[in-house]
Design a protein around this motif. Structure first.
Motif, PDB file in Angstrom:
ATOM      1  N   ARG A 188     -17.922  38.957 -40.148  1.00  0.00           N
ATOM      2  CA  ARG A 188     -17.896  38.281 -41.534  1.00  0.00           C
ATOM      3  C   ARG A 188     -16.359  38.428 -41.722  1.00  0.00           C
ATOM      4  O   ARG A 188     -15.578  39.152 -41.533  1.00  0.00           O
ATOM      5  CB  ARG A 188     -18.576  39.335 -42.543  1.00  0.00           C
ATOM      6  CG  ARG A 188     -18.300  39.087 -43.931  1.00  0.00           C
ATOM      7  CD  ARG A 188     -18.791  37.751 -44.295  1.00  0.00           C
ATOM      8  NE  ARG A 188     -18.876  37.561 -45.657  1.00  0.00           N
ATOM      9  CZ  ARG A 188     -19.447  36.545 -46.378  1.00  0.00           C
ATOM     10  NH1 ARG A 188     -20.184  35.596 -45.543  1.00  0.00           N
ATOM     11  NH2 ARG A 188     -19.498  36.359 -47.765  1.00  0.00           N
ATOM     12  N   LEU A 189     -15.556  37.234 -41.769  1.00  0.00           N
ATOM     13  CA  LEU A 189     -14.311  36.912 -41.790  1.00  0.00           C
ATOM     14  C   LEU A 189     -13.523  37.593 -40.835  1.00  0.00           C
ATOM     15  O   LEU A 189     -12.724  38.552 -40.910  1.00  0.00           O
ATOM     16  CB  LEU A 189     -13.801  37.582 -43.423  1.00  0.00           C
ATOM     17  CG  LEU A 189     -14.137  37.079 -44.659  1.00  0.00           C
ATOM     18  CD1 LEU A 189     -13.849  37.619 -45.926  1.00  0.00           C
ATOM     19  CD2 LEU A 189     -14.082  35.536 -44.757  1.00  0.00           C
ATOM     20  N   PRO A 190     -13.868  37.003 -39.517  1.00  0.00           N
ATOM     21  CA  PRO A 190     -13.235  37.868 -38.441  1.00  0.00           C
ATOM     22  C   PRO A 190     -11.729  37.587 -38.090  1.00  0.00           C
ATOM     23  O   PRO A 190     -11.150  36.795 -39.004  1.00  0.00           O
ATOM     24  CB  PRO A 190     -14.140  36.897 -37.216  1.00  0.00           C
ATOM     25  CG  PRO A 190     -14.297  35.704 -37.849  1.00  0.00           C
ATOM     26  CD  PRO A 190     -14.479  35.848 -39.255  1.00  0.00           C
ATOM     27  N   SER A 191     -11.149  38.450 -37.659  1.00  0.00           N
ATOM     28  CA  SER A 191      -9.957  38.512 -37.279  1.00  0.00           C
ATOM     29  C   SER A 191      -9.187  37.471 -36.817  1.00  0.00           C
ATOM     30  O   SER A 191     -10.113  36.551 -35.947  1.00  0.00           O
ATOM     31  CB  SER A 191      -9.301  39.875 -36.519  1.00  0.00           C
ATOM     32  OG  SER A 191      -9.934  39.793 -35.098  1.00  0.00           O
ATOM     33  N   VAL A 192      -7.936  37.126 -36.626  1.00  0.00           N
ATOM     34  CA  VAL A 192      -7.638  36.082 -35.842  1.00  0.00           C
ATOM     35  C   VAL A 192      -7.675  36.110 -34.483  1.00  0.00           C
ATOM     36  O   VAL A 192      -7.766  35.045 -33.756  1.00  0.00           O
ATOM     37  CB  VAL A 192      -5.992  35.870 -36.254  1.00  0.00           C
ATOM     38  CG1 VAL A 192      -5.063  37.173 -35.711  1.00  0.00           C
ATOM     39  CG2 VAL A 192      -5.462  34.540 -35.648  1.00  0.00           C
ATOM     40  N   GLU A 193      -7.713  37.209 -33.867  1.00  0.00           N
ATOM     41  CA  GLU A 193      -8.001  37.662 -32.481  1.00  0.00           C
ATOM     42  C   GLU A 193      -9.581  36.837 -32.086  1.00  0.00           C
ATOM     43  O   GLU A 193      -9.619  36.404 -30.864  1.00  0.00           O
ATOM     44  CB  GLU A 193      -7.766  39.200 -32.013  1.00  0.00           C
ATOM     45  CG  GLU A 193      -6.578  39.355 -31.958  1.00  0.00           C
ATOM     46  CD  GLU A 193      -5.984  39.896 -33.583  1.00  0.00           C
ATOM     47  OE1 GLU A 193      -4.988  40.460 -33.600  1.00  0.00           O
ATOM     48  OE2 GLU A 193      -6.809  39.968 -34.381  1.00  0.00           O
ATOM     49  N   VAL A 194     -10.491  37.051 -32.939  1.00  0.00           N
ATOM     50  CA  VAL A 194     -11.745  36.633 -32.844  1.00  0.00           C
ATOM     51  C   VAL A 194     -11.545  35.045 -32.718  1.00  0.00           C
ATOM     52  O   VAL A 194     -12.302  34.434 -31.785  1.00  0.00           O
ATOM     53  CB  VAL A 194     -12.657  36.953 -33.785  1.00  0.00           C
ATOM     54  CG1 VAL A 194     -14.194  36.414 -33.537  1.00  0.00           C
ATOM     55  CG2 VAL A 194     -13.029  38.488 -33.682  1.00  0.00           C
ATOM     56  N   TRP A 195     -10.969  34.583 -33.708  1.00  0.00           N
ATOM     57  CA  TRP A 195     -10.754  33.018 -33.585  1.00  0.00           C
ATOM     58  C   TRP A 195     -10.096  32.842 -32.374  1.00  0.00           C
ATOM     59  O   TRP A 195     -10.604  31.711 -31.952  1.00  0.00           O
ATOM     60  CB  TRP A 195      -9.714  32.650 -34.774  1.00  0.00           C
ATOM     61  CG  TRP A 195     -10.293  32.458 -36.273  1.00  0.00           C
ATOM     62  CD1 TRP A 195     -10.694  33.462 -37.081  1.00  0.00           C
ATOM     63  CD2 TRP A 195     -10.902  31.364 -36.451  1.00  0.00           C
ATOM     64  NE1 TRP A 195     -11.493  33.007 -38.050  1.00  0.00           N
ATOM     65  CE2 TRP A 195     -11.347  31.600 -38.147  1.00  0.00           C
ATOM     66  CE3 TRP A 195     -11.028  30.063 -36.227  1.00  0.00           C
ATOM     67  CZ2 TRP A 195     -12.158  30.692 -38.697  1.00  0.00           C
ATOM     68  CZ3 TRP A 195     -11.509  28.851 -37.124  1.00  0.00           C
ATOM     69  CH2 TRP A 195     -12.233  29.456 -38.347  1.00  0.00           C
ATOM     70  N   ARG A 196      -9.101  33.131 -32.048  1.00  0.00           N
ATOM     71  CA  ARG A 196      -8.330  32.799 -30.745  1.00  0.00           C
ATOM     72  C   ARG A 196      -9.329  32.815 -29.501  1.00  0.00           C
ATOM     73  O   ARG A 196      -9.322  31.901 -28.565  1.00  0.00           O
ATOM     74  CB  ARG A 196      -6.941  33.592 -30.465  1.00  0.00           C
ATOM     75  CG  ARG A 196      -6.026  33.469 -31.435  1.00  0.00           C
ATOM     76  CD  ARG A 196      -4.727  34.571 -31.513  1.00  0.00           C
ATOM     77  NE  ARG A 196      -3.927  34.412 -32.485  1.00  0.00           N
ATOM     78  CZ  ARG A 196      -3.176  35.164 -32.709  1.00  0.00           C
ATOM     79  NH1 ARG A 196      -2.827  36.356 -32.246  1.00  0.00           N
ATOM     80  NH2 ARG A 196      -1.917  34.789 -33.519  1.00  0.00           N
ATOM     81  N   GLY A 197      -9.965  33.955 -29.558  1.00  0.00           N
ATOM     82  CA  GLY A 197     -10.999  34.103 -28.450  1.00  0.00           C
ATOM     83  C   GLY A 197     -12.089  33.150 -28.271  1.00  0.00           C
ATOM     84  O   GLY A 197     -12.350  32.468 -27.198  1.00  0.00           O
ATOM     85  N   VAL A 198     -12.695  32.594 -29.346  1.00  0.00           N
ATOM     86  CA  VAL A 198     -13.661  31.599 -29.445  1.00  0.00           C
ATOM     87  C   VAL A 198     -13.069  30.287 -29.092  1.00  0.00           C
ATOM     88  O   VAL A 198     -13.663  29.399 -28.140  1.00  0.00           O
ATOM     89  CB  VAL A 198     -14.141  31.637 -30.872  1.00  0.00           C
ATOM     90  CG1 VAL A 198     -15.249  30.257 -31.024  1.00  0.00           C
ATOM     91  CG2 VAL A 198     -15.031  32.884 -31.417  1.00  0.00           C
ATOM     92  N   CYS A 199     -11.920  29.949 -29.569  1.00  0.00           N
ATOM     93  CA  CYS A 199     -11.300  28.893 -29.255  1.00  0.00           C
ATOM     94  C   CYS A 199     -10.818  28.578 -28.028  1.00  0.00           C
ATOM     95  O   CYS A 199     -10.929  27.607 -27.296  1.00  0.00           O
ATOM     96  CB  CYS A 199     -10.106  28.371 -30.292  1.00  0.00           C
ATOM     97  SG  CYS A 199     -10.473  28.177 -32.075  1.00  0.00           S
TER      98      CYS A 199
END
Length: 228
Positions: A188-199
């Motif tokens: 829920r509203l993940p950290s920017v590190e999660v975003w970077r990992g997914v991308c």
């Protein structure tokens, strides 16, 4: 390019949106034609009804004729309730016919204005999921009815390789979609590190771009990481 995003089967925010609400003031067309509707979670349009499909085509044509967008993105994935439960794949030809008519409509408008009117479709994160919802994406690709497939909702586990194999040899682009707002994969509203990992994981599969959905306020962790 700038696209108009059309959630093809939202609930229209009438009093039929939540079943606990009194059904006192629904959208008039819904009140007049209850046989055009599906009652599941909320009340949605039934794409097995020809009249309902014509209504949606008319809405898309109105947007395309009056507004100078580069394309229209039909969002099937956000609410993939298109046909009565258990009948989705049986009605797949109806949805393909719908896409053929939308494609033809945009081609007509493109010819009149002298430049393309692109068509994107947001679908399930994998091909079996599309079949479950009644979307024959193989035929859509074979007939090149879309210019972009936006894949996935609420999950980082988009099957980019299968879609890439399906679209190989066509001009159709692949854009995996990340939903920040609806607790994607438990976040829920993940950290920017999660975003970077997914991308970063997606980019290894060489998509043509990345799509975001309901990108809301950043989490405190994201704000800190971004220096906000």
């Amino acid at each position: 390019e700038v696209f108009f995003s059309y959630r093809i089967n939202g609930s229209d925010n009438d009093d039929l949106f939540d079943p606990p609400h009194p059904m006192e003031d629904p959208i008039p067309l819904k009140a007049e034609h209850p046989d055009w509707l599906i009652h599941k979670w909320h009340v949605y349009w039934n794409f097995a009804c020809e009249e309902g499909r014509k209504l949606k085509i008319a809405a898309i044509a109105e947007v395309a004729e009056h507004y100078d967008y580069d394309g229209i993105s039909i969002d099937f994935a956000r609410v993939p309730v298109l046909f009565p439960e258990g009948e989705q794949w049986r009605h797949r030809d109806m949805l393909t016919d719908f896409m053929q008519q939308v494609h033809a409509t945009l081609r007509r408008i493109a010819d009149l204005r002298g430049r393309p009117y692109l068509l994107a479709a947001r679908v399930a994160e994998d091909i079996p999921g599309c079949h479950y919802d009644g979307m024959d994406v193989e035929t859509w690709v074979r007939e090149e009815l879309v210019d972009i497939l936006v894949i996935g909702t609420r999950t980082a586990r988009t099957d980019i390789p299968s879609y890439r194999a399906l679209t190989q040899g066509t001009p159709i682009k692949i854009y995996p979609s990340w939903d920040d707002h609806h607790s994607s994969d438990g976040y829920r509203l993940p950290s920017v590190e999660v975003w970077r990992g997914v991308c970063a994981n997606w980019w290894r599969h060489r998509p043509d771009g990345i799509h975001t959905f309901n990108l809301m306020l950043p989490s405190p962790e994201s704000e800190h990481a971004l220096g906000i």
